[in-house]
Design an enzyme around this catalytic site. Structure first.
Site, mmCIF file in Angstrom:
data_model
loop_
_atom_site.group_PDB
_atom_site.id
_atom_site.type_symbol
_atom_site.label_atom_id
_atom_site.label_comp_id
_atom_site.label_asym_id
_atom_site.label_seq_id
_atom_site.Cartn_x
_atom_site.Cartn_y
_atom_site.Cartn_z
ATOM 1 N N ASP A 35 -112.356 -1.603 40.786
ATOM 2 C CA ASP A 35 -111.882 -0.324 41.301
ATOM 3 C C ASP A 35 -110.345 -0.286 41.348
ATOM 4 O OD1 ASP A 35 -111.275 1.957 42.961
ATOM 5 O OD2 ASP A 35 -113.292 1.844 43.770
ATOM 6 N N THR A 71 -113.162 7.505 43.000
ATOM 7 C CA THR A 71 -114.131 6.441 42.730
ATOM 8 C C THR A 71 -115.508 6.971 42.332
ATOM 9 O OG1 THR A 71 -112.996 4.907 44.191
ATOM 10 C CG2 THR A 71 -115.320 4.471 43.756
ATOM 11 N N ASN A 92 -115.601 11.724 46.674
ATOM 12 C CA ASN A 92 -116.123 10.497 47.279
ATOM 13 C C ASN A 92 -116.970 10.796 48.511
ATOM 14 O OD1 ASN A 92 -114.900 8.858 45.401
ATOM 15 N ND2 ASN A 92 -113.191 8.275 46.709
ATOM 16 N N ASP A 195 -108.201 -1.823 44.208
ATOM 17 C CA ASP A 195 -108.013 -0.528 44.858
ATOM 18 C C ASP A 195 -107.515 -0.680 46.297
ATOM 19 O OD1 ASP A 195 -108.582 2.508 44.742
ATOM 20 O OD2 ASP A 195 -109.672 1.886 46.526
ATOM 21 N N HIS A 199 -103.938 0.692 47.752
ATOM 22 C CA HIS A 199 -103.786 1.667 48.832
ATOM 23 C C HIS A 199 -102.917 1.109 49.968
ATOM 24 C CE1 HIS A 199 -106.317 4.920 47.514
ATOM 25 N NE2 HIS A 199 -107.378 4.151 47.369
ATOM 26 N N ASP A 242 -112.213 2.819 37.316
ATOM 27 C CA ASP A 242 -112.484 4.230 37.568
ATOM 28 C C ASP A 242 -111.236 5.098 37.566
ATOM 29 O OD1 ASP A 242 -111.582 2.889 39.782
ATOM 30 O OD2 ASP A 242 -112.970 3.810 41.197
ATOM 31 N N HIS A 243 -110.097 4.530 37.907
ATOM 32 C CA HIS A 243 -108.851 5.283 38.000
ATOM 33 C C HIS A 243 -107.703 4.304 38.168
ATOM 34 C CE1 HIS A 243 -108.891 4.315 42.259
ATOM 35 N NE2 HIS A 243 -110.108 4.835 42.353
ATOM 36 N N HIS A 348 -104.484 7.726 44.533
ATOM 37 C CA HIS A 348 -104.945 8.305 43.268
ATOM 38 C C HIS A 348 -105.499 9.675 43.579
ATOM 39 C CE1 HIS A 348 -108.999 7.031 44.599
ATOM 40 N NE2 HIS A 348 -108.364 5.944 45.019
#
Length: 433
Positions: A35, A71, A92, A195, A199, A242-243, A348
């Protein structure tokens, strides 16, 4: 005599030339998602195992996730091959604009009514064609689809730690045993990093580099496990995400976008999610749509759309779930509806065309080329590639195999001639002399 011998040779060749059964030819597939793994995260870190994958398999320069770069929407596009407007996992969080229901992300993962909207994920399509599948923490795997569940599902606990390297290796051992001992054909494996670090610390923080090195070690462990379980010749592996992630711009460098400065949300909106990274949604009160649109259009560092006026490239306009107004912040600016304290240093949800939202693609195994670098492609095209690898008929999808088939070994596989056929050919040669 020559004619009779020629008939014998023809018969032998026709028997040995018959293709193997699909069951015998079909290789297994492991799909791994890390992720928030931005496309360039391995370029400023020592990653010997990822580097080796470039030599031993294929690499895309980057892939483009769908709008929305979140996600659940992005993972479900990968596993269904459908745009977000078709699969309708538009956030999400599960929400209901009429009741103001908002379900947190982790709890949404088990709510079938959020995921089961018609399009079938690859697990179910494969199972319906006789294959055995499993989802290991993968978004969407914990739902039922028209009453059908994935054969085996493991779900994360609410407070599950995402960065435990020992557990990462244990997860790989479990998955390898599913393939080698229980004959699973498809397993999807999800990791929640990088991820979380992106963050909490931001994509430029040293801890992000540390987690990329941990991912690299895990890929090395995966390759060792494949050898230990004697799966080298039968298991294809796709590694993606995913991103991406971008640094959040904060005071004193920039002013935060507090949307309540530009419109009275309590008075003009009946539903909103406007504090979730770079993406926000809003349902105006009856008769207030134009007023809301005009007010938000005056806010800086964002773009506001009426749903019916979305760019075609978004593939969102047909969604029945999305509220009428959608807001996307400029890269790095966070949306804040009122006065919520925003702690993320990276985020994101921004436009999928931004390079910081692009993500990775690596693959290796018996069906993939070696030392091959592909041009970028959209993540929606991973689905037909997986169907090709599993030799199953895909469900209706929006992807195209033409975008990825150059990653695969081309042409028929050469098969050694059996000794009996070689003897017959030799006999024919001497008889015809």
């Amino acid at each position: 005599m020559r004619f009779e011998l020629l008939l014998v040779v023809t018969a032998v060749i026709s028997i040995t030339a018959k293709p193997q059964s699909k069951a015998a030819q079909r290789n297994k597939l492991l799909l791994i998602s890390f992720d928030g793994f931005r496309w360039d995260y391995d370029q400023d870190v020592d990653t010997p195992n990822l580097d080796q994958l470039v030599l031993d398999g294929v690499k895309a320069k980057y892939i483009t996730p769908p709008m929305l770069t979140m996600t659940s929407p992005s993972h479900f596009t990968t596993i269904t091959g459908r745009w977000v407007e078709d699969h309708e996992v538009v956030h999400n969080m599960m929400f209901d604009t009429k009741t103001n229901l908002k379900v947190p992300h982790k709890k949404t993962l088990t709510r079938s009514e959020w995921w089961d909207n018609g399009p079938l994920p690859l697990w179910i399509t494969a199972q319906n064609q006789g294959l055995k599948t499993a989802s290991f923490f993968f978004p969407g795997g914990g739902a039922n689809y028209s009453g059908q569940a994935v054969n085996r599902v493991l779900l994360e606990d609410f407070n599950h730690p995402d960065d435990n390297e020992t557990e990462w290796r244990e997860n790989i051992d479990k998955v390898m045993s599913w393939f080698s001992e229980e004959d699973f054909h498809l397993v999807t494996l999800y990791y929640g990093e990088p991820d979380n670090v992106g963050h909490a610390k931001g994509p430029d923080h040293p801890d992000r580099k540390k987690i990329i090195m941990q991912i690299d070690r895990t890929i090395g462990y995966l390759r060792e496990a494949i050898v230990r379980h004697q799966l080298t010749d039968t298991l294809n592996v796709i590694i993606t995400s995913d991103h991406g992630m971008t640094t959040v711009k904060k005071r004193p460098q920039v002013d935060e976008i507090i949307l309540n400065k530009y419109l009275n949300l309590l008075k003009l909106a009946s539903f909103e999610i406007l504090d979730y990274g770079g993406f926000g949604i809003l349902t105006p009160r009856p008769g207030k749509e134009q007023e809301v649109f005009d007010a938000l259009s005056k806010a800086p560092n964002l773009t506001v759309w009426k749903k019916e006026e979305f760019p075609e490239s978004f593939h969102l306009a047909k969604s029945k779930r999305l509220p009428p107004i959608v807001v996307v912040a400029d890269l790095g600016f966070n949306l804040n509806s009122r006065f919520i304290v925003y702690v993320n240093k990276g985020d994101h949800g921004y436009h999928s065309g931004e390079m910081d939202m692009k993500t990775i693609f690596r693959a290796f195994g018996p069906d993939f080329k070696k030392n091959f670098i592909s041009d970028p492609f959209d993540s929606i095209h991973i689905y037909p590639l997986m169907c090709k690898l599993l030799q199953i008929e895909p469900a209706p999808h929006n992807g195209s195999l033409s975008a990825t088939e150059n990653l695969l070994n081309g042409g028929p596989q050469m098969t050694c001639l059996p000794v009996s056929l070689l003897l017959v050919l030799l006999l024919l040669r001497f008889t015809l002399l």
